[in-house]
Write an enzyme that holds these catalytic residues in place. Structure first.
Site, mmCIF file in Angstrom:
data_model
loop_
_atom_site.group_PDB
_atom_site.id
_atom_site.type_symbol
_atom_site.label_atom_id
_atom_site.label_comp_id
_atom_site.label_asym_id
_atom_site.label_seq_id
_atom_site.Cartn_x
_atom_site.Cartn_y
_atom_site.Cartn_z
ATOM 1 N N LYS A 53 10.045 -29.480 -4.896
ATOM 2 C CA LYS A 53 9.265 -28.397 -4.309
ATOM 3 C C LYS A 53 8.388 -28.910 -3.173
ATOM 4 O O LYS A 53 8.246 -28.253 -2.135
ATOM 5 C CB LYS A 53 8.419 -27.723 -5.392
ATOM 6 C CG LYS A 53 9.248 -26.977 -6.423
ATOM 7 C CD LYS A 53 8.447 -26.611 -7.669
ATOM 8 C CE LYS A 53 9.336 -25.964 -8.714
ATOM 9 N NZ LYS A 53 8.665 -25.712 -9.995
ATOM 10 N N GLN A 97 2.854 -26.080 -13.077
ATOM 11 C CA GLN A 97 4.164 -26.550 -13.540
ATOM 12 C C GLN A 97 4.234 -26.548 -15.065
ATOM 13 O O GLN A 97 3.377 -27.110 -15.736
ATOM 14 C CB GLN A 97 4.436 -27.963 -13.008
ATOM 15 C CG GLN A 97 5.784 -28.524 -13.386
ATOM 16 C CD GLN A 97 6.935 -27.722 -12.803
ATOM 17 O OE1 GLN A 97 6.928 -27.346 -11.643
ATOM 18 N NE2 GLN A 97 7.931 -27.459 -13.629
ATOM 19 N N ASP A 120 4.936 -17.504 -9.229
ATOM 20 C CA ASP A 120 5.952 -17.585 -10.281
ATOM 21 C C ASP A 120 6.276 -16.214 -10.874
ATOM 22 O O ASP A 120 7.287 -16.054 -11.567
ATOM 23 C CB ASP A 120 5.482 -18.515 -11.414
ATOM 24 C CG ASP A 120 5.975 -19.943 -11.232
ATOM 25 O OD1 ASP A 120 7.043 -20.122 -10.614
ATOM 26 O OD2 ASP A 120 5.310 -20.869 -11.711
#
Length: 285
Positions: A53, A97, A120
């Protein structure tokens, strides 16, 4: 032979488009988009994901500061970092994460994120917006699947879609996105009776069960589009999906490989969600 839906190539194309859009928008906003990343602990897979990422953000011109915290970090410390990123005007998206260490309640942390920075798409407010059909930030993997279908010109409207899996990360939002695109959707899961009978009805089959190579040709209708979201390692360390590619590919009309299918699209969509949040916060078209 099936068309191979090459997510790696498409993700590279999307990143090039994102890079160009950011190049044009940054002078108008006075800054590039910002994605704040919080990583807790030393999980190798999580560090690998964050590295990918990070590289994608750098390539696209997204400011992506990382907060790396030790495994024994407290819930309160993680909350404080989320609060700082919520308040930071240079940050448009926040990524915590997963998985978090067991002593840190995941839901507490995800609820703390500003829904407008929830790239997300996990916050209940964004989940609710998705359910009622409002434009919102949607989980990256199912959104990436829809982009893959669209860019390869695969029709969804009026098709029978079967989703294997009911997680909040993939299965449920995947079904909602397919429904919004006018597919007729069935969700299957570990308790579904006569699973292969259900899956053989699918024009579009999305496998997100996390069971390596479970879906063989006996589960697939001839000519179906097969999307493999699963990823794991076999006994030899090779990456495999939920779909037995070798047996399914000859009868499918289109199929995603593992690796190189849905995975790269997930990261490309994370950047797209960050760009979307950036444009909304800066009133840019």
């Amino acid at each position: 032979m099936a068309t191979i839906l090459n997510g790696k190539e498409l993700a590279a194309t999307l990143r090039a488009e994102q890079t160009e859009e950011i190049r044009k928008l940054a002078p108008l906003a006075g800054r590039p988009p910002g994605l704040g990343v919080i990583l807790v602990g030393d999980d190798p897979a999580s560090h690998a994901y964050v590295k990918n990422k990070r590289n994608a953000c750098k390539e696209a011109g997204i400011h992506a500061p990382e907060i790396n915290l030790p495994h024994d970090t407290t819930r309160e410390t993680v909350m404080e970092w989320v609060d700082k990123l919520n308040a930071d005007p240079r940050i448009d998206g926040i990524l915590v994460q997963l998985p978090l260490p067991p002593h840190i309640p995941k839901d507490d942390i995800l609820l703390r994120i500003d829904p407008e920075k929830d790239v997300d798409g996990f916050h209940p407010i964004n989940v609710g917006r998705l359910v009622i059909g409002e434009d919102t930030l949607v989980p990256c993997t199912p959104t990436g699947v829809m982009t893959l279908l669209s860019r390869y010109g695969i029709p969804v409207k009026g098709k029978k879609a079967v989703v294997l899996g009911r997680s909040l990360i993939v299965g449920k939002p995947m079904a909602l996105l397919l429904l919004a695109a006018d597919a007729t959707v069935t969700i299957c899961h570990s308790k579904t009776a006569n699973l292969s009978e259900e899956t053989r009805q699918a024009d579009i089959l999305v496998a997100a069960l996390g069971k390596p190579l479970m879906i063989t040709k006996d589960f697939v209708k001839k000519g179906a589009v097969v999307i493999d979201v699963g990823i794991s390692r076999n006994d030899k360390g090779k990456l495999v999906g939920d779909v037995d590619f070798d047996s399914v590919e000859p009868i499918a009309s289109a199929i995603t490989p593992v690796p190189g299918g849905v995975g790269p699209m997930t990261i490309a969509t994370l950047l797209e969600n960050t760009l979307k949040a950036y444009k909304k916060r800066n009133h840019l078209s």
